[in-house]
Each structure stands twice: as C-alpha cells, then as structure tokens.
Design a protein around this motif. Structure first.
Motif, PDB file in Angstrom:
ATOM      1  N   LEU A   1      56.618  -2.592 -33.237  1.00 35.07           N
ATOM      2  CA  LEU A   1      58.006  -2.943 -32.950  1.00 35.07           C
ATOM      3  C   LEU A   1      58.563  -1.921 -31.975  1.00 35.07           C
ATOM      4  O   LEU A   1      58.161  -0.766 -31.984  1.00 35.07           O
ATOM      5  CB  LEU A   1      58.852  -2.908 -34.243  1.00 35.07           C
ATOM      6  CG  LEU A   1      58.419  -3.817 -35.374  1.00 35.07           C
ATOM      7  CD1 LEU A   1      59.212  -3.484 -36.629  1.00 35.07           C
ATOM      8  CD2 LEU A   1      58.624  -5.277 -35.000  1.00 35.07           C
ATOM      9  N   GLU A   2      59.475  -2.336 -31.186  1.00 33.43           N
ATOM     10  CA  GLU A   2      60.136  -1.387 -30.300  1.00 33.43           C
ATOM     11  C   GLU A   2      61.370  -0.874 -31.027  1.00 33.43           C
ATOM     12  O   GLU A   2      62.398  -1.550 -31.087  1.00 33.43           O
ATOM     13  CB  GLU A   2      60.479  -2.052 -28.971  1.00 33.43           C
ATOM     14  CG  GLU A   2      59.228  -2.444 -28.214  1.00 33.43           C
ATOM     15  CD  GLU A   2      59.484  -2.541 -26.725  1.00 33.43           C
ATOM     16  OE1 GLU A   2      60.472  -1.965 -26.237  1.00 33.43           O
ATOM     17  OE2 GLU A   2      58.680  -3.202 -26.068  1.00 33.43           O
ATOM     18  N   VAL A   3      61.211   0.286 -31.595  1.00 35.10           N
ATOM     19  CA  VAL A   3      62.275   0.882 -32.393  1.00 35.10           C
ATOM     20  C   VAL A   3      62.551   2.276 -31.855  1.00 35.10           C
ATOM     21  O   VAL A   3      61.620   3.065 -31.638  1.00 35.10           O
ATOM     22  CB  VAL A   3      61.851   0.973 -33.882  1.00 35.10           C
ATOM     23  CG1 VAL A   3      62.937   1.615 -34.730  1.00 35.10           C
ATOM     24  CG2 VAL A   3      61.488  -0.400 -34.430  1.00 35.10           C
ATOM     25  N   THR A   4      63.821   2.567 -31.659  1.00 35.08           N
ATOM     26  CA  THR A   4      64.178   3.905 -31.175  1.00 35.08           C
ATOM     27  C   THR A   4      64.092   4.892 -32.335  1.00 35.08           C
ATOM     28  O   THR A   4      64.051   4.508 -33.507  1.00 35.08           O
ATOM     29  CB  THR A   4      65.619   3.924 -30.615  1.00 35.08           C
ATOM     30  OG1 THR A   4      66.526   3.704 -31.690  1.00 35.08           O
ATOM     31  CG2 THR A   4      65.804   2.889 -29.516  1.00 35.08           C
ATOM     32  N   LYS A   5      64.099   6.155 -31.980  1.00 33.51           N
ATOM     33  CA  LYS A   5      64.071   7.208 -33.000  1.00 33.51           C
ATOM     34  C   LYS A   5      65.304   7.108 -33.899  1.00 33.51           C
ATOM     35  O   LYS A   5      65.217   7.284 -35.110  1.00 33.51           O
ATOM     36  CB  LYS A   5      63.997   8.581 -32.329  1.00 33.51           C
ATOM     37  CG  LYS A   5      63.785   9.708 -33.289  1.00 33.51           C
ATOM     38  CD  LYS A   5      63.584  11.024 -32.569  1.00 33.51           C
ATOM     39  CE  LYS A   5      63.355  12.139 -33.569  1.00 33.51           C
ATOM     40  NZ  LYS A   5      63.159  13.424 -32.936  1.00 33.51           N
ATOM     41  N   GLU A   6      66.443   6.796 -33.320  1.00 34.31           N
ATOM     42  CA  GLU A   6      67.687   6.660 -34.077  1.00 34.31           C
ATOM     43  C   GLU A   6      67.598   5.497 -35.066  1.00 34.31           C
ATOM     44  O   GLU A   6      68.060   5.588 -36.205  1.00 34.31           O
ATOM     45  CB  GLU A   6      68.895   6.465 -33.136  1.00 34.31           C
ATOM     46  CG  GLU A   6      69.242   7.685 -32.301  1.00 34.31           C
ATOM     47  CD  GLU A   6      68.304   7.910 -31.106  1.00 34.31           C
ATOM     48  OE1 GLU A   6      67.644   6.947 -30.638  1.00 34.31           O
ATOM     49  OE2 GLU A   6      68.207   9.062 -30.668  1.00 34.31           O
TER      50      GLU A   6
END
Length: 186
Positions: A50-55
């Motif tokens: 998944l494209e998930v940001t660190k935040e």
C-alpha cells in the motif's frame, strides 16, 4: 507471611486482585513491545504493498494500540492501589515475611523471604518507572526508565515460577491446604 497461614478476607482480596492484574499488565506490555509495537505494525502495513505515508502508518499504529494500552493503564492503577493497600495492611497487622539474611533462618524461610523481597522490589520498580513514564518525570532519563520498566516482561515470569514452586513445596510440606486457605479462607 502471616503466622499460621490465616488469611483475612482483605489479604485474600488483595492477593487475587494483584494476581489477576499482573498477567494483564504482562500481556499488554508484551504486546506493545513486540506484536503490536511500532516496528511490527509498520512492517505489517508496509508488507501490504500500500502507498502509506509515515504519518498515516503512525496514525494506524496509535489507533490499533490505544484500546489495548487503556487496559494496561487501568490495571496499572489497580495494581498500584492494591500494592499500597497491601503494604499498609501488612505494616498495620504486623505481618512479616522471613528474614533471608538472618543466620538462624532455615533454607525454606530464606527462599520464602527472598521471593517476597523480589516481589516487592519488582512491583515497586515497575510501578515507579511506569508512573515516571506516564507523568514524564525525568525526561532526560526517559530511555533508561523505559528500559527498566520493560524489564518487567522478563522479571514477572521469574516471580511466577518462584511463587508456584513455593506454593507446591508448601502444599507438600508443613503448610498443606495453604492454597485452599488463600482461596476460601479458614
């Protein structure tokens, strides 16, 4: 240890409240350190392509951790209150455990006394460091206090083994029926 193994209702209640609270604290602490720790959650999220940001990962971690962590905090409060009442109760009643450092103490009493000392030091250390972490006392020492607090995951099982060995030996020795007295009284 009370003489003649007479356990009052308050003594038994405190024992069982603490006996129930400690495993809850162990399990929730263990989960936070390992299976539901930041690294484990981040690795699980990142393994899903998944494209998930660190935040976003951090937000997911907090949402997953929060309900479990509430239980840790609730049972920490229960444990600390029960521990304080138990210490006060023992002082008020004059209850003493065997002195393991006294020369005339038998080996059984030395082990019993050392187990009590281990228990009280362990609970005090876990409670003190937990309070320091929760209230952010000594922020410069946060990592050291946290590391000390996390030792509980390893120290508690040692106490459990010592306790059950002691109960087993007591039941096989002069203190037959000590378990039923701790459960139901005299």
């Amino acid at each position: 240890m009370e003489t003649k193994n007479k356990f009052s209702a308050l003594h038994r209640l405190l024992h069982w409240v603490m006996a129930f609270s400690m495993p809850v604290l162990l399990v929730t602490g263990f989960l936070r350190m390992y299976w539901m720790g930041k690294k484990a959650v981040f690795a699980a999220v990142n393994s899903q392509d998944l494209e998930v940001t660190k935040e976003q990962s951090n937000a997911m971690y907090k949402v997953l951790r929060e309900p479990m962590w509430e239980w840790h905090v609730i049972f920490a409060h229960v444990m600390i209150i029960a521990f304080i009442i138990r210490v006060i109760y023992m002082i008020a009643k004059g209850i003493r455990f065997p002195n393991p450092f006294k020369g005339s103490t038998s080996m059984k009493e030395k082990m019993q006394g050392l187990t009590y000392i281990y228990f009280y030091l362990y609970v005090f250390m876990a409670a003190f460091t937990g309070i320091c972490l929760r209230q952010d006392f000594f922020p410069d020492l946060h990592k050291s206090i946290e590391a000390t607090h996390k030792l509980g995951v390893y120290l508690f099982p040692i106490f459990i083994v010592l306790h059950f060995v002691g109960v087993f030996l007591a039941e096989k020795g002069k203190d037959k029926g000590i378990t039923s007295k701790m459960i139901g009284g005299e």
